[in-house]
Design a protein around this motif. Sequence first.
Motif, PDB file in Angstrom:
ATOM      1  N   VAL A 151       9.297  44.522 -14.792  1.00  0.00           N
ATOM      2  CA  VAL A 151       8.900  45.554 -13.817  1.00  0.00           C
ATOM      3  C   VAL A 151       8.527  44.881 -12.493  1.00  0.00           C
ATOM      4  CG1 VAL A 151       7.226  47.397 -13.345  1.00  0.00           C
ATOM      5  CG2 VAL A 151       8.116  47.079 -15.661  1.00  0.00           C
ATOM      6  N   GLY A 152       9.109  45.397 -11.418  1.00  0.00           N
ATOM      7  CA  GLY A 152       8.818  44.865 -10.084  1.00  0.00           C
ATOM      8  C   GLY A 152       9.202  43.398  -9.930  1.00  0.00           C
ATOM      9  N   GLY A 153      10.076  42.894 -10.808  1.00  0.00           N
ATOM     10  CA  GLY A 153      10.501  41.493 -10.715  1.00  0.00           C
ATOM     11  C   GLY A 153       9.557  40.534 -11.433  1.00  0.00           C
ATOM     12  N   HIS A 154       8.519  41.087 -12.103  1.00  0.00           N
ATOM     13  CA  HIS A 154       7.616  40.208 -12.868  1.00  0.00           C
ATOM     14  C   HIS A 154       8.202  40.054 -14.280  1.00  0.00           C
ATOM     15  CE1 HIS A 154       4.115  38.135 -14.202  1.00  0.00           C
ATOM     16  NE2 HIS A 154       3.934  39.007 -15.189  1.00  0.00           N
ATOM     17  N   VAL A 155       8.778  38.897 -14.554  1.00  0.00           N
ATOM     18  CA  VAL A 155       9.501  38.663 -15.802  1.00  0.00           C
ATOM     19  C   VAL A 155       8.530  38.186 -16.880  1.00  0.00           C
ATOM     20  CG1 VAL A 155      11.277  37.213 -16.884  1.00  0.00           C
ATOM     21  CG2 VAL A 155      11.613  38.095 -14.569  1.00  0.00           C
ATOM     22  N   GLU A 156       8.581  38.872 -18.036  1.00  0.00           N
ATOM     23  CA  GLU A 156       7.773  38.423 -19.171  1.00  0.00           C
ATOM     24  C   GLU A 156       8.709  38.161 -20.335  1.00  0.00           C
ATOM     25  OE1 GLU A 156       4.085  41.324 -17.965  1.00  0.00           O
ATOM     26  OE2 GLU A 156       4.701  41.260 -20.072  1.00  0.00           O
ATOM     27  N   LEU A 157       8.633  36.969 -20.898  1.00  0.00           N
ATOM     28  CA  LEU A 157       9.481  36.621 -22.037  1.00  0.00           C
ATOM     29  C   LEU A 157       8.676  36.710 -23.327  1.00  0.00           C
ATOM     30  CD1 LEU A 157      11.378  33.514 -20.582  1.00  0.00           C
ATOM     31  CD2 LEU A 157      11.966  35.939 -20.404  1.00  0.00           C
ATOM     32  N   SER A 158       9.400  36.841 -24.454  1.00  0.00           N
ATOM     33  CA  SER A 158       8.707  37.014 -25.738  1.00  0.00           C
ATOM     34  C   SER A 158       7.925  35.769 -26.156  1.00  0.00           C
ATOM     35  CB  SER A 158       9.710  37.393 -26.823  1.00  0.00           C
ATOM     36  OG  SER A 158      10.672  36.366 -26.936  1.00  0.00           O
ATOM     37  N   ASN A 159       8.233  34.596 -25.553  1.00  0.00           N
ATOM     38  CA  ASN A 159       7.479  33.379 -25.905  1.00  0.00           C
ATOM     39  C   ASN A 159       6.271  33.159 -24.993  1.00  0.00           C
ATOM     40  OD1 ASN A 159       8.745  32.678 -23.567  1.00  0.00           O
ATOM     41  ND2 ASN A 159       9.810  30.890 -24.361  1.00  0.00           N
ATOM     42  N   GLY A 160       5.955  34.165 -24.178  1.00  0.00           N
ATOM     43  CA  GLY A 160       4.764  34.076 -23.332  1.00  0.00           C
ATOM     44  C   GLY A 160       5.028  33.539 -21.938  1.00  0.00           C
ATOM     45  N   VAL A 161       6.238  33.004 -21.711  1.00  0.00           N
ATOM     46  CA  VAL A 161       6.559  32.451 -20.378  1.00  0.00           C
ATOM     47  C   VAL A 161       6.733  33.611 -19.388  1.00  0.00           C
ATOM     48  CG1 VAL A 161       8.340  31.208 -19.073  1.00  0.00           C
ATOM     49  CG2 VAL A 161       7.586  30.354 -21.294  1.00  0.00           C
ATOM     50  N   THR A 162       6.269  33.420 -18.164  1.00  0.00           N
ATOM     51  CA  THR A 162       6.437  34.450 -17.135  1.00  0.00           C
ATOM     52  C   THR A 162       7.080  33.842 -15.883  1.00  0.00           C
ATOM     53  OG1 THR A 162       4.253  34.025 -16.245  1.00  0.00           O
ATOM     54  CG2 THR A 162       4.412  35.798 -17.877  1.00  0.00           C
ATOM     55  N   ALA A 163       7.626  34.712 -15.056  1.00  0.00           N
ATOM     56  CA  ALA A 163       8.206  34.262 -13.779  1.00  0.00           C
ATOM     57  C   ALA A 163       8.270  35.473 -12.860  1.00  0.00           C
ATOM     58  CB  ALA A 163       9.616  33.719 -14.008  1.00  0.00           C
ATOM     59  N   ASP A 164       8.121  35.245 -11.570  1.00  0.00           N
ATOM     60  CA  ASP A 164       8.316  36.324 -10.608  1.00  0.00           C
ATOM     61  C   ASP A 164       9.592  36.038  -9.856  1.00  0.00           C
ATOM     62  OD1 ASP A 164       6.000  38.148 -10.776  1.00  0.00           O
ATOM     63  OD2 ASP A 164       4.936  36.246 -10.579  1.00  0.00           O
ATOM     64  N   SER A 165      10.503  37.014  -9.862  1.00  0.00           N
ATOM     65  CA  SER A 165      11.823  36.731  -9.304  1.00  0.00           C
ATOM     66  C   SER A 165      12.488  37.990  -8.746  1.00  0.00           C
ATOM     67  CB  SER A 165      12.696  36.150 -10.415  1.00  0.00           C
ATOM     68  OG  SER A 165      14.011  36.008  -9.975  1.00  0.00           O
ATOM     69  N   HIS A 166      13.306  37.761  -7.715  1.00  0.00           N
ATOM     70  CA  HIS A 166      14.127  38.863  -7.181  1.00  0.00           C
ATOM     71  C   HIS A 166      15.509  38.851  -7.824  1.00  0.00           C
ATOM     72  CE1 HIS A 166      11.498  40.243  -4.130  1.00  0.00           C
ATOM     73  NE2 HIS A 166      11.440  39.090  -3.513  1.00  0.00           N
ATOM     74  N   THR A 167      15.784  37.810  -8.636  1.00  0.00           N
ATOM     75  CA  THR A 167      17.129  37.639  -9.179  1.00  0.00           C
ATOM     76  C   THR A 167      17.081  37.625 -10.697  1.00  0.00           C
ATOM     77  OG1 THR A 167      17.449  36.185  -7.261  1.00  0.00           O
ATOM     78  CG2 THR A 167      19.233  36.257  -8.879  1.00  0.00           C
ATOM     79  N   ILE A 168      17.431  38.744 -11.308  1.00  0.00           N
ATOM     80  CA  ILE A 168      17.442  38.804 -12.772  1.00  0.00           C
ATOM     81  C   ILE A 168      18.856  39.217 -13.176  1.00  0.00           C
ATOM     82  CG2 ILE A 168      16.417  39.898 -14.813  1.00  0.00           C
ATOM     83  CD1 ILE A 168      13.934  40.396 -12.883  1.00  0.00           C
ATOM     84  N   VAL A 169      19.608  38.238 -13.657  1.00  0.00           N
ATOM     85  CA  VAL A 169      21.016  38.494 -13.967  1.00  0.00           C
ATOM     86  C   VAL A 169      21.136  38.771 -15.461  1.00  0.00           C
ATOM     87  CG1 VAL A 169      23.361  37.573 -13.809  1.00  0.00           C
ATOM     88  CG2 VAL A 169      21.653  36.915 -12.102  1.00  0.00           C
ATOM     89  N   TRP A 170      21.755  39.897 -15.792  1.00  0.00           N
ATOM     90  CA  TRP A 170      21.841  40.340 -17.192  1.00  0.00           C
ATOM     91  C   TRP A 170      23.253  40.076 -17.718  1.00  0.00           C
ATOM     92  CZ3 TRP A 170      18.395  41.775 -20.788  1.00  0.00           C
ATOM     93  CH2 TRP A 170      18.885  42.386 -21.947  1.00  0.00           C
ATOM     94  N   THR A 171      23.367  39.130 -18.621  1.00  0.00           N
ATOM     95  CA  THR A 171      24.685  38.806 -19.202  1.00  0.00           C
ATOM     96  C   THR A 171      24.532  38.712 -20.721  1.00  0.00           C
ATOM     97  OG1 THR A 171      24.164  36.500 -18.739  1.00  0.00           O
ATOM     98  CG2 THR A 171      25.672  37.564 -17.208  1.00  0.00           C
ATOM     99  N   ALA A 172      23.768  39.665 -21.288  1.00  0.00           N
ATOM    100  CA  ALA A 172      23.453  39.581 -22.720  1.00  0.00           C
ATOM    101  C   ALA A 172      24.444  40.389 -23.561  1.00  0.00           C
ATOM    102  CB  ALA A 172      22.030  40.045 -22.965  1.00  0.00           C
ATOM    103  N   GLY A 173      25.709  40.166 -23.336  1.00  0.00           N
ATOM    104  CA  GLY A 173      26.712  40.792 -24.195  1.00  0.00           C
ATOM    105  C   GLY A 173      27.248  42.104 -23.649  1.00  0.00           C
TER     106      GLY A 173
END
Length: 460
Positions: free
Chosen positions: A228-250
């Motif tokens: 949400v709003g570019g605040h990336v949360e991963l299932s392993n607890g890692v986070t990142a804030d980004s304007h670039t989220i490229v979705w290539t998951a199949g």
Amino acid sequence: MYAARRILKKMRYGEATVTVVDPRSYMTYQPFLPEAAAGSISPRHVVVPLRRVLPHAEVLTGRVTSIDQDRRVAAVSPLVGQPYEVPFDYLVVALGAVSRTFPIPGLAEQGIGMKGVEEAIGLRNHVLEQLDKADSTTDEEIRRRALTFVFVGGGFAGAETIGEVEDMARDAARYYPSITREDMRFVLVDVADKILPEVGPKLGEWGLEHLRKRGIEVHLKTSLVSCVGGHVELSNGVTADSHTIVWTAGVKPNPALARYGLPLGPRGHVDTLPTLQIRGSDSMWSAGDNAQVPDLAARAAGEENAWCPPNAQHALRQAKLLGDNVIAGLRGFPQKEYKHASLGAVAGLGLRKGVAMIKVGGLTLRFRGRIGWYLHRGYHGMAVPTWNRKIRVFADWTLALFLKREVVALGAMERPREEFYEAAAPVTAAAVTRAEPAGQAAEPAERGGRAQEKEKAAAG
Ligand SMILES: Cc1cc2nc3c(=O)[nH]c(=O)nc-3n(C[C@H](O)[C@H](O)[C@H](O)COP(=O)(O)OP(=O)(O)OC[C@H]3O[C@@H](n4cnc5c(N)ncnc54)[C@H](O)[C@@H]3O)c2cc1C
């Protein structure tokens, strides 16, 4: 496009008419999208204009919205104007696949896909624009966000795209006084425990190590939880804030198929016989990513219930056989079955970096690094349709040997009328107030420290 070309080639004069309906007026050679996103190939050279390669077909630019099998008509919704019906005696359904997504908060708003040439052009402009933004801001937070790039999905599309884009960004950083590769954060996420499953475990492992050595953070057995709003949360607890989220998951079969009333498999593909005929019909065929085609070669080798994977290698070969079978159906001859044993797989991970798994006879040969990359380019350079495109692609590659990579961001291309509108629109009091809010001019902050640091580092 391949099926139509084949039918037109084998057809006798006046035997039939061929109509091709597609919302795009061109065919896209998707394996080249990562290179188009990195500027190694001109985006125009990865597409083939349908009207040019099918001069004897009727090409309609529109979408088939439904099919009436009893009346044998397809409903077509053109680019503009009222929908209309196109009658048919024989039908070929090849709608391909769309990105497979999940209801992840923020994904629809923030995600960038990689299925079409428009997305490849957009991604390239976007990434270069992020470098422009990062280099010109004094705000550390904006800079960090701009220089963080997240890719979700480590198959062909994801691994190749992050490999190519990271390579381009690393190259481009030379021209930005305040940016080094170390300032950028590239993140690749996949739920599986490996990347590039298409090239086998050994080369996949090499690809993983290679990307990590280039400073790309790879999180395996991990999923994207929220962005949400570019605040990336991963299932392993890692986070990142980004304007670039490229979705290539199949990918998943085109959901439009659900409106056609055709027999579908459990995952939404058109249920197709080995002859590529749609189950229960002798005048409708399907092939490519939207079809569930039994993989007879894998079944003969002992893999029960094997289906052809969604890739260009199968799609192009199926299309040719499909064309032959349509002609055979038209003339009352028997249908042939599709059987193709995989020739292997190749993937490019940036300039002079790649992997190739080639199957010859019973042998599997594996190549990586520069040789893998040459094989990747050689294979796809020859597979891209039409000699016109092959020559243009090889010319792009040859020119790139002598000239530096083009690193200009043309993001404004997506809003070409903006500047003219600003010049031509009547100046109102409101517009003036919006542009220059009285008394709110921010204090100019210091800039240039980082550029000097980079210069010093270079000199040192
Ligand atoms: C980034 C990326 C990299 C890839 N790399 C490789 C690789 O290295 N090797 C490999 O073998 N494969 C690769 N693939 C997969 C390969 O490109 C696909 O398997 C192949 O393009 C499938 O062909 P298709 O004809 O089934 O579908 P598509 O090529 O997707 O064609 C489907 C067509 O149907 C049209 N359409 C959609 N909806 C409608 C409608 N309602 N009415 C009419 N027309 C419609 C679309 O506009 C499109 O033109 C890659 C894919 C991607 C995205």
